[in-house]
Design a protein around this motif. Sequence first.
Motif, short mmCIF file in Angstrom:
data_model
loop_
_atom_site.label_atom_id
_atom_site.label_comp_id
_atom_site.label_asym_id
_atom_site.label_seq_id
_atom_site.Cartn_x
_atom_site.Cartn_y
_atom_site.Cartn_z
N GLY A 1 -0.61 20.67 -6.17
CA GLY A 1 0.13 21.69 -5.58
C GLY A 1 0.35 21.18 -3.98
N ALA A 2 -0.18 20.42 -3.55
CA ALA A 2 0.00 20.03 -1.96
C ALA A 2 1.28 19.43 -1.91
CB ALA A 2 -1.17 19.13 -1.40
N LYS A 3 2.04 19.52 -0.64
CA LYS A 3 3.33 19.02 -0.38
C LYS A 3 3.06 17.97 0.66
CE LYS A 3 6.08 22.37 -2.53
NZ LYS A 3 7.06 23.35 -2.04
N GLY A 4 3.90 16.71 0.90
CA GLY A 4 3.97 15.99 1.88
C GLY A 4 4.69 14.63 2.00
N GLY B 1 8.12 -7.49 5.57
CA GLY B 1 9.12 -6.83 6.08
C GLY B 1 9.21 -5.39 6.08
N PRO B 2 9.90 -4.68 6.73
CA PRO B 2 10.20 -3.12 6.97
C PRO B 2 10.44 -2.61 5.65
CG PRO B 2 12.13 -4.35 7.53
CD PRO B 2 11.26 -5.17 7.11
N ASP B 3 10.27 -3.02 4.55
CA ASP B 3 10.73 -2.24 3.41
C ASP B 3 9.90 -1.32 2.80
OD1 ASP B 3 13.14 -3.92 3.15
OD2 ASP B 3 12.22 -5.56 2.11
N VAL B 4 10.24 0.00 3.05
CA VAL B 4 9.35 1.30 2.87
C VAL B 4 10.10 2.10 2.38
CG1 VAL B 4 7.66 2.73 4.01
CG2 VAL B 4 7.53 0.71 4.63
N MET B 5 9.70 2.76 0.99
CA MET B 5 10.46 3.79 0.48
C MET B 5 9.62 5.16 0.77
SD MET B 5 11.12 2.23 -3.24
CE MET B 5 9.36 1.86 -3.50
N ALA B 6 10.12 6.19 1.47
CA ALA B 6 9.47 7.22 1.62
C ALA B 6 10.21 8.71 1.24
CB ALA B 6 9.20 7.56 3.29
N PHE B 7 9.30 9.44 0.45
CA PHE B 7 9.76 10.54 -0.20
C PHE B 7 8.92 11.62 0.38
CE2 PHE B 7 10.41 6.79 -2.67
CZ PHE B 7 11.96 6.78 -2.98
N THR B 8 9.56 12.99 0.03
CA THR B 8 9.00 14.16 0.32
C THR B 8 8.60 14.41 -1.27
OG1 THR B 8 10.20 15.01 2.21
CG2 THR B 8 9.08 16.57 1.13
N GLY C 1 0.77 -1.33 0.18
CA GLY C 1 -0.05 0.13 0.01
C GLY C 1 0.81 1.33 -0.01
N ILE C 2 0.18 2.33 0.16
CA ILE C 2 0.68 3.59 0.27
C ILE C 2 0.20 4.38 1.36
CG2 ILE C 2 0.83 5.81 -0.78
CD1 ILE C 2 0.73 4.71 -3.60
N SER C 3 1.09 5.14 2.10
CA SER C 3 0.85 6.06 3.24
C SER C 3 1.01 7.49 2.66
CB SER C 3 1.53 5.61 4.50
OG SER C 3 1.19 6.66 5.66
N TYR C 4 0.19 8.56 2.90
CA TYR C 4 0.52 9.80 2.66
C TYR C 4 0.16 10.49 3.85
CZ TYR C 4 0.39 14.45 0.20
OH TYR C 4 0.47 15.64 -0.03
N THR C 5 1.12 11.50 4.08
CA THR C 5 1.07 12.56 4.90
C THR C 5 1.14 13.95 4.54
OG1 THR C 5 2.13 10.90 6.61
CG2 THR C 5 2.09 13.08 7.35
N PRO C 6 0.32 14.56 4.60
CA PRO C 6 0.30 15.75 3.98
C PRO C 6 1.10 17.04 4.93
CG PRO C 6 -1.76 15.73 4.73
CD PRO C 6 -0.96 14.38 5.02
N SER C 7 1.94 17.99 4.40
CA SER C 7 2.39 19.06 5.19
C SER C 7 1.61 19.32 6.11
CB SER C 7 2.96 20.22 4.69
OG SER C 7 4.04 19.50 3.68
N GLY C 8 1.70 19.31 7.63
CA GLY C 8 0.97 19.85 8.64
C GLY C 8 -0.24 18.92 8.89
N LEU D 1 14.69 17.88 -4.55
CA LEU D 1 15.69 16.94 -5.25
C LEU D 1 16.94 16.45 -4.57
CD1 LEU D 1 15.45 18.54 -8.91
CD2 LEU D 1 14.28 16.63 -8.00
N ALA D 2 17.25 17.12 -3.52
CA ALA D 2 18.44 16.61 -2.83
C ALA D 2 18.24 15.29 -2.24
CB ALA D 2 18.77 17.55 -1.48
N GLU D 3 16.86 14.58 -2.08
CA GLU D 3 16.49 13.38 -1.83
C GLU D 3 17.10 12.53 -2.76
OE1 GLU D 3 12.60 12.83 -0.54
OE2 GLU D 3 12.70 14.21 1.11
N ALA D 4 17.14 12.80 -3.95
CA ALA D 4 17.56 11.74 -5.01
C ALA D 4 18.70 11.24 -4.83
CB ALA D 4 17.51 12.63 -6.39
N ALA D 5 19.76 11.92 -4.05
CA ALA D 5 20.78 11.30 -3.69
C ALA D 5 20.53 10.19 -2.90
CB ALA D 5 21.77 12.11 -3.29
N THR D 6 19.62 9.93 -2.13
CA THR D 6 19.61 8.71 -1.33
C THR D 6 18.45 7.73 -2.17
OG1 THR D 6 17.52 9.72 -0.22
CG2 THR D 6 19.69 10.28 0.70
N LEU D 7 17.91 7.91 -3.12
CA LEU D 7 17.05 6.76 -3.70
C LEU D 7 17.63 5.64 -3.67
CD1 LEU D 7 15.75 8.65 -6.76
CD2 LEU D 7 14.78 8.44 -4.66
#
Length: 143
Positions: free
Chosen positions: A85-88, A98-105, A13-20, A132-138
């Motif tokens: 336009g929403a961010k999260g 297992g605990p394999d989850v990929m999380a991105f802003t 599945g997917i989990s989404y957390t909007p900013s705030g 895009l700084a997160e791209a380095a950790t993909l």
Amino acid sequence: MAAIVPVAGHSLGISYTPSGGGATTLKVENWSYTEKNGNIVVTHTGTAGLAARIAGITDLEFTFTASVDTSLYPWATTTPLLRAGAKGTISFTVNSTGPDVMAFTVILEEVTLDSRVDGNLKYTVRGHLDNLAEAATLTTYAT
């Protein structure tokens, strides 16, 4: 050679957390994400007319489709706030055992509602990495 252990898609599945806002587990029908790099073609007098490629900016694009849940409309103003336009933060589960989850802003680029006479009301969300700084950790998301 190790045995191949398939992963059942119905439990990813997917989990989404909007900013705030608070985290919401979305009941999705499908999701996909594509890691891509805008590589740059270079050539110079030392390449004898042959082009070479160097890595450019790495980005991530994702999309998912889900059924509208009347107890949790996707366009709710607090959670899940699935609006263009929403961010999260979006988290993709890639292994149900297992605990394999990929999380991105992320920033949501497009939200489409789709109504069919022979089906239920669905929505599709498409977006990109916000930072895009997160791209380095993909390549380090799996545990």
